[in-house]
Design a protein around this motif. Sequence first.
Motif, PDB file in Angstrom:
ATOM      1  N   TYR A   1      45.930  31.806  50.070  1.00  0.00           N
ATOM      2  CA  TYR A   1      45.912  30.957  48.636  1.00  0.00           C
ATOM      3  C   TYR A   1      47.260  29.546  48.804  1.00  0.00           C
ATOM      4  O   TYR A   1      48.709  29.790  48.773  1.00  0.00           O
ATOM      5  CB  TYR A   1      46.150  32.211  47.569  1.00  0.00           C
ATOM      6  CG  TYR A   1      46.400  31.449  46.807  1.00  0.00           C
ATOM      7  CD1 TYR A   1      44.389  30.659  45.490  1.00  0.00           C
ATOM      8  CD2 TYR A   1      47.015  31.345  45.599  1.00  0.00           C
ATOM      9  CE1 TYR A   1      44.570  30.528  44.226  1.00  0.00           C
ATOM     10  CE2 TYR A   1      46.771  31.225  43.833  1.00  0.00           C
ATOM     11  CZ  TYR A   1      45.784  30.328  43.529  1.00  0.00           C
ATOM     12  OH  TYR A   1      45.792  30.098  42.172  1.00  0.00           O
TER      13      TYR A   1
ATOM     14  N   ASP B   1      35.522  26.915  44.760  1.00  0.00           N
ATOM     15  CA  ASP B   1      34.780  26.875  43.531  1.00  0.00           C
ATOM     16  C   ASP B   1      34.875  28.550  43.095  1.00  0.00           C
ATOM     17  O   ASP B   1      34.219  28.835  42.291  1.00  0.00           O
ATOM     18  CB  ASP B   1      33.608  26.056  43.526  1.00  0.00           C
ATOM     19  CG  ASP B   1      32.737  27.234  44.658  1.00  0.00           C
ATOM     20  OD1 ASP B   1      33.645  27.696  44.885  1.00  0.00           O
ATOM     21  OD2 ASP B   1      31.664  26.165  45.061  1.00  0.00           O
ATOM     22  N   SER B   2      36.096  29.479  43.803  1.00  0.00           N
ATOM     23  CA  SER B   2      36.339  30.754  43.204  1.00  0.00           C
ATOM     24  C   SER B   2      35.239  31.272  43.620  1.00  0.00           C
ATOM     25  O   SER B   2      35.094  32.807  43.068  1.00  0.00           O
ATOM     26  CB  SER B   2      36.582  30.983  41.434  1.00  0.00           C
ATOM     27  OG  SER B   2      37.840  30.159  41.181  1.00  0.00           O
TER      28      SER B   2
END
Length: 478
Positions: free
Chosen positions: A348, A426-427
């Motif tokens: 991340y 996009d999560s």
Amino acid sequence: MSVLDDDSPLDRLNSQRTDKSAEYEAKKQSLLVKHNREVVDRLLSTNLTRPIRITKVHVVNAEMLRDTFLETQLAPLLNNERLDLHGLLKNLDLTTSNFARTSTISNIGAMLEVDPTPSFVTVPPSTLRIIPVIQLDPIKRFNMKIGTNVGNGEGDGYLSLQYRNIFGGGETISFDTNMASNNLNSTSRSTYLLNFQSPILNNANWLGSIMGYHSSKLVDWTTRNDQTIEGITLKSISQYKSPWNYEFSVENTLRSIDLLSTNSLNDTLLMNAGDSFKSSFNFTCKYDTRDDSILPTKGFHSSGSIELSNLLPSPNFQESKFVKLTSHFQHAFSLNKIIFNGLFKLGYIHSLNHSNVHFMDRFFIGGPNDIRGFTLNGLGPKLYGSPTGGLAFYGLSASFFTPLPFVDSESFKTHTFINAGKLITDSNFRDPSVSIGSGLVFKHPIARFELNFVLPLSQSHYDTTRKGFQYGVGISFM
């Protein structure tokens, strides 16, 4: 009764020696090993609980090592506090490990002798006075490798120079260069690396290095471009015998992207074209109990790293500031010659100044060493067919390795696997891309080779699949 007889087999052989032939040397070494084993066995059987005192340590072939370095490696043997035979053997093992980890020797041997001289220090009558003897085989100080590979209009050449134990304390300076071309009269990749490394403060548990490097390569899996990186990196790496180890580094690099094509232009690349500067701090923590890092048959591995990038102000460059986190987990076990490997990894990136993360810092996944069944970096969104990378990802893999029928070799295996992963923009963490396959694996001491037949089972609309045979070479696979 003395633990070590005065008239040992080695002494008798020395008295009969008439020359230094190869046969004599081999026989001498064999008797030395046998005699040392007998001494240790007698010590263990008759003196297991007796207190031990080390009167001195004898080191053979230590001329190439400086005194302060030698004293640090021998420190475990110089400890006489409440020492028994079990503690002595433990300290002896730690001492030999210290020398091995400093890369100053090619081989090491150890033996124990009973000190026959009278003691001038008051010790209990039952104390066993021991002289450890350490035999060192110094490592070759200079090494050079050079080679070329040519074929079908492409080729590469490499040169590697290494000078070790420069100041008598495990210091090494090395220079490596590699140049490759996939077209006649043009260079597609070049690398130059100058590295100086040394144990930190003579400590075998910590290795420090200073690296200067230049790397230039042609990237053709996205909009064709030349990527150049040059800079300096300082590293501190732990080498503990325990499963836990750590790495700290500070990196300062100047990077450049030179676009070679305007067809199917990737906007992300266009924004990052030209020069950029990166300064980062990195920390990695590892836990590793695997029996092998290339193809483990048992054990567990986990690692986590954090990178803090461009936190210091740069007057000439406006760079994105970000935190980058990555984790890796692997578990391996065997059952009736069937090896199971399970792996999970994720990453991340979080921007700290709301600017776009540089193309070279983004995550890219997919390929023969990663999520198989997809092209190199083929997962994730594309712009005019070119990967743009992502700020988060995850990948999972389950693999089974079995022996080849009628082939008696531990190096060749059959391989069946399932891979899954997703490059997240996009999560949406759901609906990963999945592939299955089977093939052959060859485990070499320095790398792993795979030839697999792969079949993608599910993919997003922007993934680029690769159905059929896929070949991979590397030291790290999903």
